[in-house]
Design an enzyme around this catalytic site. Structure first.
Site, short mmCIF file in Angstrom:
data_model
loop_
_atom_site.label_atom_id
_atom_site.label_comp_id
_atom_site.label_asym_id
_atom_site.label_seq_id
_atom_site.Cartn_x
_atom_site.Cartn_y
_atom_site.Cartn_z
N CYS A 5 -11.30 -7.02 17.96
CA CYS A 5 -10.38 -8.13 18.21
C CYS A 5 -9.08 -7.67 18.88
O CYS A 5 -8.22 -8.48 19.21
CB CYS A 5 -10.05 -8.85 16.91
SG CYS A 5 -9.02 -7.91 15.78
N CYS A 28 -11.75 -9.98 11.79
CA CYS A 28 -13.00 -9.81 12.54
C CYS A 28 -14.04 -9.05 11.73
O CYS A 28 -15.20 -9.00 12.08
CB CYS A 28 -12.74 -9.10 13.86
SG CYS A 28 -12.25 -7.39 13.63
N GLU A 73 -3.23 -1.86 -4.85
CA GLU A 73 -4.49 -1.24 -5.24
C GLU A 73 -4.45 -0.89 -6.71
O GLU A 73 -3.39 -0.58 -7.25
CB GLU A 73 -4.71 0.05 -4.44
CG GLU A 73 -5.05 -0.22 -3.01
CD GLU A 73 -5.41 1.04 -2.25
OE1 GLU A 73 -5.29 2.13 -2.85
OE2 GLU A 73 -5.81 0.93 -1.11
N ASP A 92 -0.97 1.66 7.60
CA ASP A 92 -0.63 1.30 6.23
C ASP A 92 -0.37 -0.20 6.09
O ASP A 92 -0.68 -0.80 5.06
CB ASP A 92 0.59 2.09 5.75
CG ASP A 92 0.34 3.59 5.74
OD1 ASP A 92 -0.84 3.98 5.53
OD2 ASP A 92 1.29 4.37 5.94
N ASP A 122 0.86 -1.18 0.00
CA ASP A 122 0.00 0.00 0.00
C ASP A 122 0.90 1.23 0.00
O ASP A 122 2.00 1.19 0.55
CB ASP A 122 -0.89 0.00 1.25
CG ASP A 122 -1.93 1.11 1.19
OD1 ASP A 122 -2.32 1.49 0.07
OD2 ASP A 122 -2.33 1.60 2.26
N CYS A 151 -8.16 -2.00 16.74
CA CYS A 151 -9.47 -2.61 16.53
C CYS A 151 -10.17 -2.83 17.87
O CYS A 151 -9.65 -3.54 18.73
CB CYS A 151 -9.34 -3.93 15.79
SG CYS A 151 -10.93 -4.71 15.55
ZN LIG Z 1 -10.33 -6.61 14.44
#
Ligand SMILES: [Zn+2]
Length: 378
Positions: A352, A334, A278, A359, A194, A349
């Site tokens: 999780c 997740c 991408e 990145d 990325d 997150c």
């Molecule tokens: Zn997660």
């Protein structure tokens, strides 16, 4: 990172890429598409229900072929499904199957029932070259839809058409396969890359590639000269001289940048057998008045081109994937979307607990997406 399944077994001498074009369906076509989403989602959820029951009661996974074999009976029971192309329906079951594969291979959580916001695309897994004509694509059961093809492509190389509704706009993702110049190497090492916010690229292995100091220096010098030029009086001799000088520096920096991109792409091709990135932004998005950003876009585009032909010559594969949500989606499996603006450097997150550079998180999502595409076309 290694793929969970050896995709090279089913593929011999081909490289895969994805082209994304805007679609402009008519009002009636939009209605049909939304209705098709609805029918496909219902099938997905019904098939999931069936699998959930089997899994809960016997701990076994119902196989894709079993569910596919029952499609004709399903259509008899629900005649409205005759309005949907049968391969699109098969693809719905394949997606579900893939979700289970991801779960069993510990790459994702248990598949979820989908609401209407989660089911906004359909896939025609076997495109034909007769499906394309000047700025139009034929979607069976929908009709000829206006498609803004801003890049030339070979219709006979298109294997799969994915139609997607995203942020109020319609897109066609065309997966096309071209023959590699040399036999493909077995896929062992895979990577997602990325473009970093601060670095040139971040990889799914957690590595960062920076622009070298000398390049940063030259770019600073270029910017300084540009500012100086803008202060010189128009039409003056001094301005002409400065303009000439600026052009020289500009060419020099462009060459330095190219050299560096060649070095980075060579290194990636040597190290990895499959590289996922991408897909390139559409032309309109490349136009940007901010110099730094436009240089970034140009570099990224060049890197893609260099990687593509170096991959072809080395028997390696480059897959370009649609970029939606790659920076927000949690790569921990997740499925949580963690919104963050550009100032937030770390992906954290809440579901999780994954904590990882933003990145790198995106690069891992890009890798996962690339592996999915590879499995779909193989
Ligand atoms: Zn997660």
């Amino acid at each position: 990172m290694r793929p969970s399944k050896d995709p090279s077994k089913t593929r011999e001498n081909e490289t895969v890429s994805v082209l994304r074009f805007r679609l402009e369906p008519t009002k009636e076509q939009k209605q049909t598409l939304f209705h098709t989403f609805y029918l496909c989602r219902r099938l997905y959820n019904e098939a999931l229900e069936e699998r959930v029951t089997a899994y809960r009661e016997n701990g076994v996974a119902i196989r894709y072929t079993e569910q596919q074999n029952r499609l004709p009976a399903w259509k008899q029971e629900h005649p409205e499904y005759k309005e949907v192309h049968s391969q699109v329906l098969q693809n719905v079951l394949q997606r579900l199957d893939q979700a289970f594969v991801n779960f069993f291979e510990k790459r994702a959580r248990f598949p979820k029932f989908k609401n209407k916001f989660m089911f906004r695309s359909i896939t025609y897994p076997q495109a034909r070259d007769t499906y394309f004509r000047e700025n139009q694509v034929y979607l069976p059961k929908i009709g000829w839809v206006r498609m803004m093809a801003h890049l030339p492509f070979d219709p006979s190389s298109v294997k799969m058409i994915n139609v997607k509704f995203h942020d109020g706009k319609w897109y066609a993702n065309l997966t096309y396969v071209t023959e590699a110049a040399v036999p493909l190497t077995e896929i062992q090492n895979t990577v997602g890359i990325d473009r970093g916010l601060l670095s040139l690229i971040a990889t799914s292995d957690g590595e960062f590639f920076e622009n070298p100091k000398w390049l940063q220096k030259s770019e600073k010098r270029l910017k300084r000269k540009q500012r100086q030029l803008s202060r010189k009086q128009k039409g003056s001799k001094n301005r002409e001289k400065a303009k000439h000088e600026l052009q020289g520096i500009h060419d020099h920096v462009a060459n330095q940048r190219k050299d560096h991109l060649h070095k980075v792409s060579r290194l990636l091709i040597d190290r990895y057998d499959l590289i996922c990135m991408e897909d390139l932004p559409v032309k309109g998005m490349m136009k940007n008045h901010r110099l730094a950003k436009s240089i970034g876009n140009a570099s990224w585009g060049k890197l893609g081109i260099y990687l593509e032909y170096k991959a072809k010559n080395a028997g390696k594969q480059l897959i370009q994937v649609p970029p939606q949500y790659t920076s927000q989606l949690c790569s921990g499996g997740c499925g949580t979307l963690v919104k963050k603006d550009l100032s937030v450097r770390i992906h954290q997150c809440p579901t999780c607990g994954l904590e990882i550079d933003r990145d790198v998180n995106a690069a891992i999502n890009i890798l996962h997406r690339g592996l999915e595409i590879l499995q779909q076309v193989s």
